[in-house]
Design a protein around this motif. Structure first.
Motif, PDB file in Angstrom:
ATOM      1  N   LEU A 168       0.828  -1.212   0.000  1.00  9.53           N
ATOM      2  CA  LEU A 168       0.000   0.000   0.000  1.00  9.53           C
ATOM      3  C   LEU A 168       0.861   1.261   0.000  1.00  9.53           C
ATOM      4  O   LEU A 168       0.575   2.222  -0.720  1.00  9.53           O
ATOM      5  CB  LEU A 168      -0.940   0.012   1.211  1.00  9.53           C
ATOM      6  N   CYS A 169       1.915   1.261   0.804  1.00 16.79           N
ATOM      7  CA  CYS A 169       2.796   2.427   0.912  1.00 16.79           C
ATOM      8  C   CYS A 169       3.490   2.706  -0.423  1.00 16.79           C
ATOM      9  O   CYS A 169       3.448   3.835  -0.927  1.00 16.79           O
ATOM     10  CB  CYS A 169       3.827   2.169   2.012  1.00 16.79           C
ATOM     11  N   ILE A 170       4.090   1.688  -1.005  1.00 20.97           N
ATOM     12  CA  ILE A 170       4.790   1.867  -2.279  1.00 20.97           C
ATOM     13  C   ILE A 170       3.795   2.194  -3.388  1.00 20.97           C
ATOM     14  O   ILE A 170       4.034   3.096  -4.202  1.00 20.97           O
ATOM     15  CB  ILE A 170       5.626   0.616  -2.625  1.00 20.97           C
ATOM     16  N   GLY A 171       2.671   1.482  -3.409  1.00 26.38           N
ATOM     17  CA  GLY A 171       1.655   1.739  -4.437  1.00 26.38           C
ATOM     18  C   GLY A 171       1.105   3.147  -4.366  1.00 26.38           C
ATOM     19  O   GLY A 171       0.971   3.824  -5.393  1.00 26.38           O
ATOM     20  N   THR A 172       0.801   3.605  -3.165  1.00 22.62           N
ATOM     21  CA  THR A 172       0.267   4.965  -3.000  1.00 22.62           C
ATOM     22  C   THR A 172       1.318   5.998  -3.364  1.00 22.62           C
ATOM     23  O   THR A 172       1.021   6.981  -4.051  1.00 22.62           O
ATOM     24  CB  THR A 172      -0.234   5.176  -1.561  1.00 22.62           C
ATOM     25  N   GLY A 173       2.550   5.792  -2.921  1.00 24.84           N
ATOM     26  CA  GLY A 173       3.624   6.719  -3.288  1.00 24.84           C
ATOM     27  C   GLY A 173       3.793   6.809  -4.795  1.00 24.84           C
ATOM     28  O   GLY A 173       3.827   7.899  -5.373  1.00 24.84           O
ATOM     29  N   TYR A 174       3.878   5.660  -5.432  1.00 28.39           N
ATOM     30  CA  TYR A 174       4.064   5.609  -6.885  1.00 28.39           C
ATOM     31  C   TYR A 174       2.902   6.258  -7.629  1.00 28.39           C
ATOM     32  O   TYR A 174       3.110   7.069  -8.533  1.00 28.39           O
ATOM     33  CB  TYR A 174       4.243   4.156  -7.324  1.00 28.39           C
ATOM     34  N   LEU A 175       1.672   5.898  -7.269  1.00 28.69           N
ATOM     35  CA  LEU A 175       0.495   6.423  -7.973  1.00 28.69           C
ATOM     36  C   LEU A 175       0.306   7.924  -7.784  1.00 28.69           C
ATOM     37  O   LEU A 175      -0.370   8.572  -8.576  1.00 28.69           O
ATOM     38  CB  LEU A 175      -0.767   5.684  -7.516  1.00 28.69           C
ATOM     39  N   ASN A 176       0.923   8.476  -6.742  1.00 28.62           N
ATOM     40  CA  ASN A 176       0.819   9.910  -6.483  1.00 28.62           C
ATOM     41  C   ASN A 176       2.140  10.626  -6.772  1.00 28.62           C
ATOM     42  O   ASN A 176       2.382  11.715  -6.260  1.00 28.62           O
ATOM     43  CB  ASN A 176       0.378  10.135  -5.030  1.00 28.62           C
ATOM     44  N   ASN A 177       2.969   9.994  -7.595  1.00 28.80           N
ATOM     45  CA  ASN A 177       4.267  10.573  -7.987  1.00 28.80           C
ATOM     46  C   ASN A 177       5.127  10.936  -6.781  1.00 28.80           C
ATOM     47  O   ASN A 177       5.854  11.916  -6.810  1.00 28.80           O
ATOM     48  CB  ASN A 177       4.075  11.784  -8.905  1.00 28.80           C
ATOM     49  N   TRP A 178       5.004  10.156  -5.723  1.00 30.11           N
ATOM     50  CA  TRP A 178       5.769  10.341  -4.492  1.00 30.11           C
ATOM     51  C   TRP A 178       5.565  11.726  -3.885  1.00 30.11           C
ATOM     52  O   TRP A 178       6.438  12.267  -3.218  1.00 30.11           O
ATOM     53  CB  TRP A 178       7.246  10.019  -4.720  1.00 30.11           C
ATOM     54  N   ASP A 179       4.400  12.306  -4.134  1.00 32.86           N
ATOM     55  CA  ASP A 179       4.025  13.617  -3.584  1.00 32.86           C
ATOM     56  C   ASP A 179       2.660  13.477  -2.914  1.00 32.86           C
ATOM     57  O   ASP A 179       1.646  13.343  -3.591  1.00 32.86           O
ATOM     58  CB  ASP A 179       3.963  14.666  -4.705  1.00 32.86           C
ATOM     59  N   LEU A 180       2.649  13.508  -1.592  1.00 34.35           N
ATOM     60  CA  LEU A 180       1.392  13.331  -0.860  1.00 34.35           C
ATOM     61  C   LEU A 180       0.815  14.648  -0.361  1.00 34.35           C
ATOM     62  O   LEU A 180      -0.119  14.648   0.425  1.00 34.35           O
ATOM     63  CB  LEU A 180       1.609  12.393   0.342  1.00 34.35           C
TER      64      LEU A 180
END
Length: 189
Positions: A168-180
């Protein structure tokens, strides 16, 4: 193999007391959860692009409470049995080493939520969670083979959840261009 580092390890009294062993991680985890803007985190979580299979935000509290309790019980059991006066010196050394590793992993665990949601640092959160998986894999092996097999197996649900949380952490980071850094009221597409 690193060794027992008293300055980096929870006190013996925590490990020797079953209630303290269980309540310390639950209490610290709850405190971190409530200190990381609990009303904003579910909104932020839902506003981010997520990989498939993400659970609803309300699932995390109960899951982590159970996992913190299990890991606290495993730590108590491994330390209590492993440092028994009847234990071999190698078992005592492994139990003390495990106590240091357990304390370090607990600190890393507690740092993840502020890194990810508080400071919007998904790369640091990913490094943190990958470290957690590695340390806990080793800790499960150490406890399971050198101290007490039940303590090692009690780490299995935690390792499974950490693996899923890593996805989830890597997927969310990747899908959001590592910008939260999501602006208030703005949902990502």
């Amino acid at each position: 193999m690193t060794t027992y580092l008293p300055n980096l390890t929870l006190p013996d009294s925590v490990f020797r007391s079953l209630p303290a062993s269980i309540l310390v991680p639950i209490t610290l985890g709850t405190a971190v959860g409530f200190s990381t803007r609990p009303k904003e985190v579910p909104r932020k979580y839902l506003s981010l692009k997520q990989p498939p299979l993400r659970p609803p935000p309300q699932a995390f509290g109960p899951v982590w409470t159970i996992l913190y309790g299990l890991m606290g019980y495993a730590a108590h059991r491994a330390y209590f049995l492993g440092t028994s006066p009847l234990s071999l010196p190698s078992t005592i050394a492994a139990a003390r080493h495990g106590a240091t590793l357990y304390t370090i992993q607990l600190g890393l665990n507690l740092a993840w939520m502020p890194l990810f949601f508080g400071f919007n640092r998904p790369i640091l959160a990913t490094i943190d969670i990958l470290s957690l998986v590695g340390i806990n894999g080793y800790l499960a092996w150490l406890w399971g083979t050198k101290v007490d097999s039940v303590s090692g197996w009690l780490q299995a649900p935690y390792l499974a959840w950490l693996s899923f949380a890593t996805y989830l952490c890597i997927g969310t980071g990747y899908l959001n261009n590592w910008d939260l850094d999501v602006k208030e009221g703005k949902k990502r597409n």
